[in-house]
Motif scaffolding. Structure first.
Motif, PDB file in Angstrom:
ATOM      1  N   ILE A 159      20.432 -25.895 -45.369  1.00 13.90           N
ATOM      2  CA  ILE A 159      20.779 -25.057 -46.521  1.00 13.90           C
ATOM      3  C   ILE A 159      19.557 -24.285 -47.007  1.00 13.90           C
ATOM      4  O   ILE A 159      19.641 -23.089 -47.332  1.00 13.90           O
ATOM      5  CB  ILE A 159      21.358 -25.925 -47.651  1.00 13.90           C
ATOM      6  N   THR A 160      18.397 -24.949 -47.032  1.00 13.62           N
ATOM      7  CA  THR A 160      17.164 -24.288 -47.473  1.00 13.62           C
ATOM      8  C   THR A 160      16.815 -23.115 -46.562  1.00 13.62           C
ATOM      9  O   THR A 160      16.420 -22.038 -47.036  1.00 13.62           O
ATOM     10  CB  THR A 160      16.007 -25.293 -47.509  1.00 13.62           C
ATOM     11  N   LYS A 161      16.952 -23.302 -45.270  1.00 14.30           N
ATOM     12  CA  LYS A 161      16.684 -22.211 -44.332  1.00 14.30           C
ATOM     13  C   LYS A 161      17.598 -21.023 -44.580  1.00 14.30           C
ATOM     14  O   LYS A 161      17.191 -19.865 -44.492  1.00 14.30           O
ATOM     15  CB  LYS A 161      16.845 -22.714 -42.886  1.00 14.30           C
ATOM     16  N   LYS A 162      18.864 -21.316 -44.907  1.00 12.63           N
ATOM     17  CA  LYS A 162      19.815 -20.229 -45.180  1.00 12.63           C
ATOM     18  C   LYS A 162      19.421 -19.459 -46.437  1.00 12.63           C
ATOM     19  O   LYS A 162      19.501 -18.220 -46.481  1.00 12.63           O
ATOM     20  CB  LYS A 162      21.223 -20.813 -45.349  1.00 12.63           C
ATOM     21  N   TYR A 163      18.966 -20.168 -47.466  1.00  4.78           N
ATOM     22  CA  TYR A 163      18.533 -19.506 -48.701  1.00  4.78           C
ATOM     23  C   TYR A 163      17.280 -18.666 -48.462  1.00  4.78           C
ATOM     24  O   TYR A 163      17.161 -17.546 -48.966  1.00  4.78           O
ATOM     25  CB  TYR A 163      18.265 -20.538 -49.797  1.00  4.78           C
ATOM     26  N   ILE A 164      16.327 -19.222 -47.718  1.00  6.32           N
ATOM     27  CA  ILE A 164      15.098 -18.483 -47.443  1.00  6.32           C
ATOM     28  C   ILE A 164      15.403 -17.224 -46.639  1.00  6.32           C
ATOM     29  O   ILE A 164      14.850 -16.147 -46.897  1.00  6.32           O
ATOM     30  CB  ILE A 164      14.094 -19.381 -46.691  1.00  6.32           C
ATOM     31  N   LYS A 165      16.323 -17.333 -45.694  1.00  7.79           N
ATOM     32  CA  LYS A 165      16.716 -16.181 -44.888  1.00  7.79           C
ATOM     33  C   LYS A 165      17.386 -15.109 -45.743  1.00  7.79           C
ATOM     34  O   LYS A 165      17.239 -13.905 -45.487  1.00  7.79           O
ATOM     35  CB  LYS A 165      17.660 -16.645 -43.777  1.00  7.79           C
ATOM     36  N   SER A 166      18.119 -15.541 -46.776  1.00  9.34           N
ATOM     37  CA  SER A 166      18.853 -14.591 -47.627  1.00  9.34           C
ATOM     38  C   SER A 166      18.077 -14.196 -48.878  1.00  9.34           C
ATOM     39  O   SER A 166      18.603 -13.437 -49.714  1.00  9.34           O
ATOM     40  CB  SER A 166      20.191 -15.214 -48.053  1.00  9.34           C
TER      41      SER A 166
END
Length: 492
Positions: A473-480
């Motif tokens: 989930i953290t990776k998805k937030y950082i990507k967005s």
């Protein structure tokens, strides 16, 4: 002048930047309105024969009059939370030779055309026609219709008065809810038979229509009160005056035990307590806790075991759902500044997870008295708690990575779709529909114990693999992250 105001309102409505952005919501609300119109029309034509069949020894007209107490209470409550009061941009007019009385009268008259004022007519008109067809005195029937029409507008003006009163005194909405609940309870347990008193009052009006002047008098008094209240606010000084309030601090030292996520938890708690939009999540939390009382006291729902899961998920997860679906849009006003700080993004998300999980546990603990209605209900609520912590917290946080709508924290939450996007409409499927469908299927095809066990097992799996899930989930937030920053800057 009234025609000029209407033209300005029309231009403002269609030239506003949110018109194109929220057209989908408007279409949805249009279908929603048509649904209620059809439902009220059906009640108007079909209620009399249904009541006659269900209660052959009673007069259906009398039963409806007794139920009007609940209609008046419900109408006032629904309007208070959902009805948008009519507004217009008055600041430009304050420096022009336009009488304040005309502006105020226009705003108050505009409230007459609210959908909430027309909706009862879709029941009252066909029901009146049915009554006349059944041989009731036409004079009394149309007097009854006039009473319904006038009471609808009395409720409208009373709602206007309460809204202004709360805005002026900063009262909480809970006392109003408490008063309505107390009156309903007194009537339900026949301490004060308000339904019978309402029916007796209506009967007196039908026999002596001149008593309608009392209702008209109430409407005039409320109109004058609202008129004076609004007129006293229409000054240039009050329009530009900056209100200075002393900041109230709360003791949040207990959050320090959560280590490096404590600063983010404190930020969220202060945000919730200091803003209009977020304060609504606290009220929804109370509604969620008491949600089961709408169903469990009725034997028909206690026999529907598959429905326990829906009530359990919503009751223990009301804060999770209402707060979590707008992560990170709650911070959209300062998201760019927040993202420029040197901190680990995972800490930011962990604070949201801990806050939502704590609310789920607390709501379950406070809901333990539901065991009064049966141990199965408490067991499903426990399973729903585990499922909410292990599954729904992760689902709603992952869904938050797709949020691209800025939220204005100063606006009320009731009937306010500012900041709402497709994510908020779709997230309900994995949050509510899937666990309820799964529980219902297992309960039907296997047994109750297996259905509960599966919900608990899924929740425990989510808790066990929480660290790995949060990394994804953290990776998805950082990507967005940069897409969110850009969207929050543009969506004003």
């Amino acid at each position: 002048m009234i025609a000029h105001f209407l033209r300005l309102e029309w231009k403002q409505y269609f030239r506003a930047p949110y018109w194109q952005k929220s057209i989908g919501i408007k279409i949805f609300m249009g279908f929603f309105a048509l649904y209620f119109i059809a439902m009220f029309l059906g009640m108007g034509f079909g209620l009399f024969p249904v009541l006659k069949k269900a209660y052959p020894d009673q007069d259906p007209f009398t039963i409806v009059n007794q139920a009007l107490f609940y209609w008046i209470s419900a109408d006032l409550a629904v309007r208070f939370f959902l009805q948008k009061l009519p507004v217009m941009t008055v600041k430009p007019f304050l420096t022009l030779p336009v009488k304040r009385s005309k502006i105020v009268n226009f705003v108050l008259t505009k409230s007459i055309f609210s959908f909430f004022n027309f909706l009862p007519l879709f029941f009252a008109i066909p029901f009146s026609i049915v009554l006349i067809g059944k041989g009731y005195d036409p004079t009394q029937v149309w007097t009854w219709f006039g009473f319904i029409f006038l009471v609808t507008h009395v409720i409208n003006m009373l709602n206007f008065f309460l809204e202004n009163l709360m805005a002026k005194s900063e009262l909480s909405i809970l006392p109003i809810v408490g008063i309505l609940g107390l009156l309903s309870g007194l009537n339900h347990y026949q301490v004060i038979p308000l339904s019978d008193l309402t029916a007796s009052g209506i009967t007196a009006i039908l026999e002596t229509p001149v008593y309608l002047l009392i209702v008209i008098g109430m409407l005039v008094v409320l109109y004058i009160s609202n008129y004076r209240s609004l007129k006293n606010k229409l000054y240039v000084d009050s329009a530009v005056q900056v209100k200075i309030k002393e900041a109230k601090t709360s003791d949040l030292s207990w959050t320090r035990r959560f280590g490096d996520i404590a600063p983010f938890m404190q930020l969220d708690l202060r945000l919730i307590m200091r803003n209009k939009r977020t304060k609504s999540t606290l009220f929804i939390l109370v509604i969620g806790l008491l949600y089961g009382l709408f169903f469990y006291p009725q034997p028909v729902y206690r026999d529907m075991e598959f429905f326990y899961s829906f009530i359990g998920i919503f009751s223990t997860g009301s804060f999770l759902i209402n707060f979590g679906q707008f992560i990170p849009a709650w911070d959209s006003g300062y998201y760019k500044m927040l993202m420029s700080q040197n901190f680990e993004y995972k800490r930011y998300l962990e604070s949201k997870f801990v806050l939502m999980s704590m609310s789920v546990v607390l709501l379950f603990v406070f809901g333990i008295p539901y065991v009064y209605f049966g141990w199965k209900i408490l067991l499903v609520h426990f399973a729903a708690m585990i499922y909410n912590i292990g599954v729904n917290t992760h689902v709603i946080m992952y869904g938050g990575s797709f949020n691209r709508k800025k939220i204005n924290l100063d606006q009320k939450a009731a009937f306010n779709y500012q900041g709402t996007g497709a994510v908020q409409w779709l997230i309900g499927i994995p949050l509510m529909v899937i666990p309820m469908g799964l529980f219902a299927a297992l309960n039907y095809f296997i047994n109750f114990e297996v259905a509960v066990t599966v919900l608990i097992a899924l929740g425990l799996l989510g808790i066990v693999f929480h660290t790995k899930i949060m990394k994804t989930i953290t990776k998805k937030y950082i990507k967005s992250k940069y897409k969110m920053i850009g969207a929050f800057d543009q969506d004003n």
